[in-house]
Design a protein around this motif. Structure first.
Motif, PDB file in Angstrom:
ATOM      1  N   THR C 138      13.730 -24.673 -15.356  1.00 59.30           N
ATOM      2  CA  THR C 138      13.590 -24.298 -13.943  1.00 59.30           C
ATOM      3  C   THR C 138      14.559 -25.058 -13.044  1.00 59.30           C
ATOM      4  OG1 THR C 138      11.765 -25.872 -13.848  1.00 59.30           O
ATOM      5  CG2 THR C 138      11.202 -23.557 -14.010  1.00 59.30           C
ATOM      6  N   VAL C 139      14.831 -26.321 -13.354  1.00 59.31           N
ATOM      7  CA  VAL C 139      15.713 -27.075 -12.460  1.00 59.31           C
ATOM      8  C   VAL C 139      17.152 -26.586 -12.588  1.00 59.31           C
ATOM      9  CG1 VAL C 139      16.633 -29.343 -11.891  1.00 59.31           C
ATOM     10  CG2 VAL C 139      14.205 -29.077 -12.402  1.00 59.31           C
ATOM     11  N   GLU C 142      17.242 -23.387 -10.741  1.00 56.29           N
ATOM     12  CA  GLU C 142      17.176 -23.663  -9.304  1.00 56.29           C
ATOM     13  C   GLU C 142      18.525 -24.181  -8.785  1.00 56.29           C
ATOM     14  OE1 GLU C 142      14.628 -22.988  -7.387  1.00 56.29           O
ATOM     15  OE2 GLU C 142      15.359 -23.933  -5.545  1.00 56.29           O
ATOM     16  N   CYS C 145      21.094 -21.391  -8.726  1.00 53.27           N
ATOM     17  CA  CYS C 145      20.729 -20.548  -7.595  1.00 53.27           C
ATOM     18  C   CYS C 145      21.193 -21.153  -6.271  1.00 53.27           C
ATOM     19  CB  CYS C 145      19.202 -20.464  -7.564  1.00 53.27           C
ATOM     20  SG  CYS C 145      18.609 -18.804  -7.601  1.00 53.27           S
ATOM     21  N   ARG C 146      20.852 -22.406  -6.079  1.00 55.24           N
ATOM     22  CA  ARG C 146      21.210 -23.071  -4.824  1.00 55.24           C
ATOM     23  C   ARG C 146      22.726 -23.180  -4.664  1.00 55.24           C
ATOM     24  NH1 ARG C 146      16.885 -27.702  -3.113  1.00 55.24           N
ATOM     25  NH2 ARG C 146      15.030 -26.524  -3.667  1.00 55.24           N
ATOM     26  N   GLN C 179      14.252 -17.822 -15.009  1.00 55.85           N
ATOM     27  CA  GLN C 179      15.477 -18.325 -14.377  1.00 55.85           C
ATOM     28  C   GLN C 179      16.645 -17.356 -14.606  1.00 55.85           C
ATOM     29  OE1 GLN C 179      14.892 -20.857 -12.346  1.00 55.85           O
ATOM     30  NE2 GLN C 179      12.818 -20.709 -13.226  1.00 55.85           N
TER      31      GLN C 179
ATOM     32  N   LEU D 206      12.891  -9.129 -20.649  1.00 52.13           N
ATOM     33  CA  LEU D 206      13.251  -9.250 -19.226  1.00 52.13           C
ATOM     34  C   LEU D 206      14.283  -8.198 -18.811  1.00 52.13           C
ATOM     35  CD1 LEU D 206      12.742 -10.936 -16.670  1.00 52.13           C
ATOM     36  CD2 LEU D 206      14.698 -12.353 -17.314  1.00 52.13           C
ATOM     37  N   TYR D 310      11.099 -13.681  -7.480  1.00 53.11           N
ATOM     38  CA  TYR D 310      11.753 -14.448  -8.548  1.00 53.11           C
ATOM     39  C   TYR D 310      12.331 -15.755  -8.005  1.00 53.11           C
ATOM     40  CZ  TYR D 310      10.886 -10.520 -11.538  1.00 53.11           C
ATOM     41  OH  TYR D 310      10.236  -9.570 -12.265  1.00 53.11           O
ATOM     42  N   ARG D 311      12.764 -15.701  -6.746  1.00 52.33           N
ATOM     43  CA  ARG D 311      13.341 -16.905  -6.153  1.00 52.33           C
ATOM     44  C   ARG D 311      12.339 -18.055  -6.145  1.00 52.33           C
ATOM     45  NH1 ARG D 311      15.148 -20.586  -5.586  1.00 52.33           N
ATOM     46  NH2 ARG D 311      16.787 -21.475  -4.305  1.00 52.33           N
ATOM     47  N   ILE D 313       9.968 -18.685  -8.381  1.00 55.77           N
ATOM     48  CA  ILE D 313       9.485 -19.195  -9.670  1.00 55.77           C
ATOM     49  C   ILE D 313      10.201 -20.487 -10.048  1.00 55.77           C
ATOM     50  CG2 ILE D 313       9.301 -18.727 -12.146  1.00 55.77           C
ATOM     51  CD1 ILE D 313       8.925 -15.783 -11.445  1.00 55.77           C
ATOM     52  N   GLY D 314       9.440 -21.536 -10.136  1.00 55.77           N
ATOM     53  CA  GLY D 314      10.014 -22.827 -10.489  1.00 55.77           C
ATOM     54  C   GLY D 314      10.268 -23.726  -9.305  1.00 55.77           C
ATOM     55  N   VAL D 315      10.109 -23.190  -8.104  1.00 60.95           N
ATOM     56  CA  VAL D 315      10.296 -24.041  -6.929  1.00 60.95           C
ATOM     57  C   VAL D 315       9.051 -24.889  -6.683  1.00 60.95           C
ATOM     58  CG1 VAL D 315      10.651 -24.038  -4.452  1.00 60.95           C
ATOM     59  CG2 VAL D 315      11.941 -22.479  -5.888  1.00 60.95           C
ATOM     60  N   TRP D 317       5.271 -25.939  -8.251  1.00 57.54           N
ATOM     61  CA  TRP D 317       4.236 -25.806  -9.278  1.00 57.54           C
ATOM     62  C   TRP D 317       3.211 -26.904  -9.162  1.00 57.54           C
ATOM     63  CZ3 TRP D 317       9.136 -26.305 -12.238  1.00 57.54           C
ATOM     64  CH2 TRP D 317       9.458 -27.625 -12.557  1.00 57.54           C
TER      65      TRP D 317
END
Ligand SMILES: [Zn+2]
Ligand SMILES: [Zn+2]
Lengths: 288, 317, 288, 317
Positions: C138-139, C142, C145-146, C179, D206, D310-311, D313-315, D317
């Motif tokens: 996830t990181v 993320e 993405c960022r 992700q 997916l 989706y944005r 997910i993971g931000v 938890w």
């Protein structure tokens, strides 16, 4: 902007003759090229020009397609007066055109019009193989184009039955080639308006017709065993200098290669088209 | 054709050789032939004009196929400041019969695509004699869509006798890919200049040939198919290709009259293969000129005019 | 709308350590796995971790990529404090993370920031294979993405150097898989703004990283011999139960199969990227 | 598993058999066992609840793979009024491991896609055990884009252990096609409902799994990869799959907690394979309900919310 072209035409104008009908053979009996059975021509015609022994699909004239697929008396031909000349002065072309006109009762290899299929209003077009192999010259290109523009104006779906043996028409040279661009663009403008276009690939659909409007349908159906491809089998054979695999460029080959949505027997075709038109009628009504 | 010399230009070639010899004599032996040379040169000049201004369509087809005629990569090398080739169709294969990439034209980025013939037998085999498979056309389309994203003009250099007619090419949908290219190219929101540099045969040429300006080299040919195939289809005899070439009206002059092309790019006397630099510079000048005109137009105007251009073909003649 | 997420993070925050550098080997001498030469490690590092005998490209750390490709002192790391936990409570994962942090000096497998390449301002990202095989949890998702969102805001091109062995990170299960969607969407939003994204595929680029943001670049370059694919070679071999052809899933294989724009030797990479950035600088300025 | 019966349900199956026998006795021999039957039935009820409410993740994986579990075409047959299958990716092949077409859901047209497992060994070989090649995903994308043109909602029925890992699949860009599907599906301007009906493994799931609503059957699993592959990659031992299944948090209950899915579709006791009709009707009701909610939204709103989903997910938890 495009409407300026509608009036602007220097085609010689003639009236089309009475529609002809019946399968390719003229005699009382017709021999099936697939199983060699001798078939009573009248019966064959009644059976939609499909051999009742081996299911071989004979070629059908453009008018027979109308009679088979559209609701009785619903078809209104459009642009029937469009007729071309011999722009390149290609030797023997005028005689060829005259002979084809006499033989088919058509002014050109393409027949277009508005009609109904199981009650669904649509624009219908069919290529007639009997007219110089169903090849696309400027008039065929123009008629296909106008059919899509007519459908766009009236927001109607289009169903095309394609059968163009040689693809583009040699005798009109570069002008024939350019019809590929013209028709593809007409299809796309119709498509951008969210309208449906179904193409039925019949024997044979090759070259310039396959590589333009016939390939660009939303849904592509094919008749069993129809020859479908870009280069003719003889050209391929001469290029690679080896025998072609059996079934090469047949509808089943195209289906396996992912180029066709479904192969539909002629006797099912009308029903299938009606179903597909229904799906899109509702969708259009509900959401547009 | 022997050693790249055509039958019909032999009298000229011999005359040129004679002039060359006299010059050498003058230099080596100190005998003055300047009067004779002047006479011969004027005769050669007349002969050259005579031969090359009256080339038959078939002779042009021959010139368009000359093995030393510049290929796509030759033009790219001569016309652009920099070129980065991009590969692959992202689906199945990189087709060496089609090249493409980003180039700088007088410092401004453009996307260039085109079929690529080989320079020798080995290269020709690798490049399938410049006959693209569906993946070649798909690569070209990918690069054109990329150009649209970055608002780069597209220059398509066309030299292809046709799309490859092979089993795998048919399996992978040669017809479908050509239709798809034509469709998408018609609506790209960037200027497109197509140049028929050598051969322009059938859907294989049109698949990279829909544009806002269609230019054509003086001795290039462009038609619904090659003269050989036309002869084969109509008369079942490829030997009648010369006759077919006459009938097909496939020269630049014919196409300009039909308004299928916009401009003829002149070649040096004897054809582009005699002087790569000269023809490339002439073409470069034309590209810059047309690009300037096209870039003054908005994207929507561009597309509308492009569609109208094709819509007209065959309506009025 | 998306900005709401920028502040909302429950990650544990740590400071990154000093950047490490140098090739994978730590000793004075390094053996080339390709030609077996014994190479003086200092020389190898100076040679961009490329064997001077056989041109084998060793793996490079994310920080070494920055040092190699970006203008000196131009790189400003972003999101360096983002650090993940063990969302699934996957046994042994915390220890694995701790060990990777110690080994690489990174908080996660992805390093992102703004910098310059031959004077071109850009957003740069690199995956570090040394951090749990450069896998995407996830990181990493993320941060990727960022990076694209940052580039979108500042209208900058993005250059990514990808090297994710296992692709998605098993230990974060479905969250890792998601992700792929998240990063692909970020790439597309950046792309829809007409901005450039170049990805350099380095050894190895597999699975979830290959099947998401790494495949979606405008221009895809690859280092020679880099392993590139979706399924790992061992998985393929076990599935088909036959030996894999030599060169399978190598960069050259990907190039032949049309998946890569060009293979670039490491010593040419900076120059090539500069050229490509230049092409798009001008285009952007002249026409946007 | 023997004859489609799992080890852990054997006590229940035996009990059910005994009840059946007693019933037969009652009928055939005229002896009244109704009291005994009532006792056993109540015991069976308890046992059933006991077993199926406490299934381990691995047991769920087994149920999700049950050979008689409904396939994509089974659901299509049971849920929709009419279905017309469309074939081909227009590029290289029609992939039988992926099906798709237009269907009527209570009279309204929708596009349905999904991987298709075989019903028997022969069918399984033809369908490559439901493992799609790149062309399968490309077909699915083509049909989804077609749905977008005609503003038809999309229903994706997911049951796939992963994209096929073979030589040709890799050659033809399995990774590229998955990325492309994810990217394009994310921005389609029509409602998309994805249902994990059986297995949901890796990018192969997916690639047809980005949507506005993600539903999941009670005993389906969905994760970054199959338990076997996880065990192989992390511990080099596929026999540790059961352990991996525990660690991966791959059940519907786990995924609902993570908000990766929106709703769990209950299965009949013992799993969907025990009663195709019941599970299909439950799913149909859910599809109609979600579709109604989604169709109330505009296309742009739909896409914006999908991306945000989706944005997130993971931000947090
Ligand atoms: Zn028969
Ligand atoms: Zn070495």
């Amino acid at each position: 902007m495009l409407s300026v072209f509608w009036g602007k035409q220097k085609y010689v104008t003639i009236k089309p003759r009475e529609p002809s009908s019946g399968p390719v053979a003229d005699g009382l009996w017709t021999r099936c090229p697939s199983c060699s059975s001798l078939l009573y021509t009248k019966e064959l015609t009644k059976n939609l020009s499909v051999c009742d022994r081996c299911s071989h699909h004979f070629r059908m004239s453009a008018w027979d397609r109308v009679l088979h697929l559209l609701d009785a008396d619903s078809f209104q031909e459009i642009d029937q007066d469009l007729e071309g000349g011999n722009p390149l002065g290609f030797s023997g072309y005028e005689q060829k055109l005259a002979k084809s006109r006499e033989k088919t009762g058509l002014t050109e290899a393409c027949l277009t019009g508005e009609g109904r299929l199981s009650g669904h209003q649509l624009v219908f077009g069919a290529i007639d193989f009997g007219f110089i192999g169903g090849t696309m010259g400027t008039v065929v290109g123009e008629k296909v184009c106008r059919a899509f523009e007519y459908a766009l104006t009236k927001r109607l779906p289009v169903v095309m039955v394609s059968a163009g043996g040689g693809g583009a028409r040699m005798h009109e040279g570069i002008l024939s080639l350019m019809q590929m661009a013209k028709t593809s663009q007409a299809v796309e403008r119709h498509s951008q308006a969210g309208l449906l276009y179904i193409c039925v690939l019949t024997d044979p659909t090759m070259g310039g017709i396959y590589a333009s409007f016939a390939s660009l349908a939303d849904i592509i159906l094919a008749e069993p065993q129809a020859l479908i491809g870009f280069a003719g089998p003889r050209v391929v054979e001469e290029t690679i200098r080896q025998k072609l695999p059996s079934g090469f460029q047949r509808a089943e080959f195209a289906l396996n290669n992912g180029m066709v949505d479904a192969i539909i027997e002629r006797k099912e075709l009308r029903k299938v088209l009606a179903r597909l038109l229904l799906y899109h009628d509702r969708g259009g009504r509900q959401l547009c | 054709m022997l050693n790249g010399v055509f039958e019909w230009e032999k009298p000229l070639i011999e005359l040129e050789k004679k002039i060359e010899e006299l010059r050498r004599f003058t230099k080596e032996e100190g005998i003055d032939f300047s009067a004779e040379i002047a006479t011969l040169e004027s005769r050669a000049e007349n002969l050259r004009h005579d031969i090359y201004s009256r080339l038959t369509p078939w002779q042009k087809v021959m010139i368009a196929r000359h093995p030393r005629r510049p290929t796509c990569l030759d033009y790219i090398e001569l016309i652009f400041d920099d070129f980065f080739e991009l590969h692959g169709d992202r689906t199945i294969r990189d087709d060496p019969a089609m090249v493409g990439g980003i180039a700088l034209l007088e410092g401004r980025p453009v996307t260039v695509i085109g079929p690529q013939k080989g320079k020798d037998t080995k290269d020709n085999i690798a490049r399938n004699f410049g006959l693209p498979h569906p993946e070649g056309y798909r690569k070209a389309l990918r690069l054109m869509r990329q150009a649209e994203k970055f608002r780069r003009p597209i220059i398509s250099l066309i030299d292809v006798v046709g799309a490859y007619p092979g089993i795998e090419a048919e399996q992978r949908g040669q017809g479908v890919v050509i239709a798809e290219n034509i469709r998408q190219m018609s609506f790209l929101k960037v200027p497109i200049i197509c140049v028929v540099t050598g051969e322009g045969g059938s859907g294989g040429a049109l698949a990279i040939g829909v544009g806002d300006r269609i230019l054509m080299l003086e001795n290039a040919w462009y038609s619904v198919c090659s003269p050989e195939m036309c002869a084969q289809i109509l008369w079942k005899d490829t030997k009648k290709a010369e006759e077919a070439a006459e009938s097909l009206c496939l020269t630049a002059q014919d196409l300009l009259a039909w308004k299928v092309i916009d401009e003829i790019i002149p070649e040096p006397p004897g054809g582009a293969h005699r002087n790569h630099e000269t023809v490339a510079m002439t073409l470069k000048e034309a590209l810059l000129r047309h690009l300037q005109e096209l870039e003054a137009q908005g994207a929507d105007e561009l597309v509308a005019k492009r569609i109208d251009r094709y819509r007209q073909i065959g309506v009025v003649w």
